[in-house]
Motif scaffolding. Structure first.
Motif, short mmCIF file in Angstrom:
data_model
loop_
_atom_site.label_atom_id
_atom_site.label_comp_id
_atom_site.label_asym_id
_atom_site.label_seq_id
_atom_site.Cartn_x
_atom_site.Cartn_y
_atom_site.Cartn_z
N GLY A 209 -11.78 10.69 -15.28
CA GLY A 209 -10.91 9.66 -15.87
C GLY A 209 -11.71 8.60 -16.59
N ILE A 210 -12.83 8.18 -16.00
CA ILE A 210 -13.68 7.18 -16.64
C ILE A 210 -14.26 7.72 -17.94
N ALA A 211 -14.71 8.99 -17.91
CA ALA A 211 -15.28 9.59 -19.11
C ALA A 211 -14.24 9.73 -20.21
N THR A 212 -13.01 10.04 -19.83
CA THR A 212 -11.93 10.12 -20.81
C THR A 212 -11.75 8.77 -21.50
N GLY A 213 -11.74 7.71 -20.70
CA GLY A 213 -11.59 6.39 -21.28
C GLY A 213 -12.78 5.97 -22.12
N THR A 214 -13.98 6.44 -21.73
CA THR A 214 -15.20 6.06 -22.45
C THR A 214 -15.31 6.78 -23.78
N THR A 215 -15.00 8.08 -23.79
CA THR A 215 -15.18 8.88 -25.00
C THR A 215 -13.93 8.95 -25.87
N GLY A 216 -12.77 8.67 -25.26
CA GLY A 216 -11.53 8.81 -26.01
C GLY A 216 -11.06 10.24 -26.10
N ARG A 217 -11.80 11.16 -25.44
CA ARG A 217 -11.42 12.57 -25.44
C ARG A 217 -11.00 12.98 -24.02
N SER A 218 -9.90 13.69 -23.91
CA SER A 218 -9.37 14.06 -22.60
C SER A 218 -10.33 14.99 -21.87
N MET A 219 -10.53 14.70 -20.56
CA MET A 219 -11.37 15.55 -19.73
C MET A 219 -10.60 15.92 -18.47
N THR A 220 -10.54 17.20 -18.16
CA THR A 220 -9.82 17.69 -17.00
C THR A 220 -10.81 18.15 -15.94
N ARG A 221 -10.61 17.69 -14.72
CA ARG A 221 -11.46 18.09 -13.60
C ARG A 221 -10.88 19.33 -12.94
N THR A 222 -11.66 20.40 -12.88
CA THR A 222 -11.25 21.62 -12.19
C THR A 222 -12.26 21.93 -11.09
N THR A 223 -11.77 22.53 -10.02
CA THR A 223 -12.62 22.84 -8.86
C THR A 223 -13.05 24.30 -8.90
N VAL A 224 -14.37 24.50 -8.78
CA VAL A 224 -14.95 25.83 -8.79
C VAL A 224 -15.44 26.16 -7.38
N PRO A 225 -15.14 27.34 -6.84
CA PRO A 225 -15.67 27.70 -5.53
C PRO A 225 -17.20 27.61 -5.50
N ASP A 226 -17.74 27.25 -4.35
CA ASP A 226 -19.19 27.08 -4.23
C ASP A 226 -19.95 28.32 -4.69
N ASP A 227 -19.54 29.49 -4.24
CA ASP A 227 -20.25 30.72 -4.59
C ASP A 227 -20.25 30.97 -6.09
N GLU A 228 -19.10 30.70 -6.71
CA GLU A 228 -19.00 30.90 -8.16
C GLU A 228 -19.91 29.93 -8.90
N PHE A 229 -19.95 28.68 -8.44
CA PHE A 229 -20.82 27.69 -9.08
C PHE A 229 -22.29 28.09 -8.93
N ARG A 230 -22.64 28.58 -7.74
CA ARG A 230 -24.02 29.01 -7.51
C ARG A 230 -24.38 30.16 -8.45
N GLU A 231 -23.48 31.12 -8.59
CA GLU A 231 -23.74 32.25 -9.48
C GLU A 231 -23.91 31.80 -10.92
N GLN A 232 -23.12 30.82 -11.34
CA GLN A 232 -23.25 30.29 -12.69
C GLN A 232 -24.63 29.68 -12.90
N LEU A 233 -25.07 28.90 -11.93
CA LEU A 233 -26.38 28.26 -12.04
C LEU A 233 -27.50 29.30 -12.14
N VAL A 234 -27.43 30.31 -11.29
CA VAL A 234 -28.46 31.34 -11.29
C VAL A 234 -28.45 32.12 -12.60
N SER A 235 -27.23 32.42 -13.11
CA SER A 235 -27.12 33.17 -14.37
C SER A 235 -27.66 32.37 -15.55
N GLN A 236 -27.67 31.03 -15.39
CA GLN A 236 -28.21 30.17 -16.44
C GLN A 236 -29.71 29.92 -16.29
N GLY A 237 -30.31 30.59 -15.31
CA GLY A 237 -31.76 30.51 -15.16
C GLY A 237 -32.27 29.65 -14.02
N ALA A 238 -31.37 29.04 -13.26
CA ALA A 238 -31.80 28.20 -12.13
C ALA A 238 -32.29 29.08 -10.99
#
Length: 287
Positions: A209-238
């Motif tokens: 919400g703060i970022a939306t007000g700061t940038t003037g562009r709408s930002m939606t917060r979505t929740t990603v399961p922990d395992d999925e987030f971990r896989e994303q990080l690893v696939s990106q080279g982490a």
């Protein structure tokens, strides 16, 4: 002489700058891995010496004549990190420092869900055992980390992260001001400080919400399961270990480890702390 380590880093450099408004340059020294990057400080009269937490002999020279040594924690996690901190503590003791200060973190404890907080707890144990008075600054979670977690969300409009809890995000500039005040008033805190936090604990829903007000562009917060987030990080080279450590931040926040809002930082500053909105505005505009 007050010696500050890591003075080429974001927090260490700001601490030195604040100290130079409080005392003559000849009373300030820095220990840095690359003295050339600190030449501007040397030109102003600050004593600049090479020092690394992996080189005890070099630290002995860097800490020579220290009345206080301010150890800025390394940007690593795990036993190697704690080993480096122990080397710095031992060097400060050997140099005859009458007080050692260390940048710890709110939530530091041996059972924390976040590896860095467990590392800080182990370092604080080493400080308790060293025989020299110490101050451990329990810094609030850096607000700049919230900006990094935003990633490209300001452009995409989607902030996809694991479930989280409230965090008292805190600006580097405020923590530098507080560190300089504590150094200048030696002995003000003995042992760990209360949490040095910003004035509000915010979730990533709040931050979107703060970022939306700061940038003037709408930002939606979505929740990603922990395992999925971990896989994303690893696939990106982490590395897998780093991915697990980052997930620890979310697990710790869900457990309320970073939710405390304490008035100590505001009292040290003599004003209200910088808001996360102000940090976001500055860093997003720079980006």
């Amino acid at each position: 002489m007050i010696i500050v380590t890591g003075a080429n880093g974001q927090l260490g450099r700001q601490i030195v700058e604040r100290l130079l408004t409080r005392m003559p340059a000849h009373r300030v020294g820095v220990s840095v891995r690359d003295p050339q990057k600190a030449q501007a400080l040397a030109d102003r009269g600050v004593r600049v010496r090479q020092g690394s937490f992996t080189d005890a002999v070099g630290l002995a020279h860097a800490f020579e004549g220290a009345s206080q040594v301010f150890i800025v924690s390394v940007d690593e996690m795990g036993e190697g990190c704690v080993k480096q901190h122990r080397t710095a503590i031992e060097a400060a003791v050997a140099a005859g420092a009458r007080r050692i200060l260390y940048t710890s973190q709110m939530g530091a404890g041996p059972t924390s869900h976040f590896q860095a907080c467990r590392d800080h707890a182990a370092t604080e144990e080493a400080l308790r055992a060293c025989g020299v008075p110490f101050t451990s600054l329990r810094n609030g979670f850096y607000a700049s980390s919230a900006v990094r977690f935003l990633g490209h969300a300001a452009e995409s409009g989607r902030l996809a992260l694991p479930a989280d809890g409230p965090v008292a995000w805190t600006a580097h500039a405020d923590l530098a001001d507080a560190a300089a005040a504590i150094l200048a008033d030696e002995g003000r805190f003995d042992g760990p400080t209360p949490p040095l936090t910003g004035g509000h604990a915010l979730t990533f829903d709040d931050i979107a919400g703060i970022a939306t007000g700061t940038t003037g562009r709408s930002m939606t917060r979505t929740t990603v399961p922990d395992d999925e987030f971990r896989e994303q990080l690893v696939s990106q080279g982490a590395p897998a270990e780093l991915a697990d450590q980052l997930l620890g931040i979310f697990a710790a926040s869900r457990a309320g480890e970073f939710a405390t809002v304490d008035p100590t930082l505001a009292a040290l500053l003599g004003r209200e702390p910088i808001t996360l909105g102000a940090v976001l505005c500055e860093q997003l505009s720079e980006g």
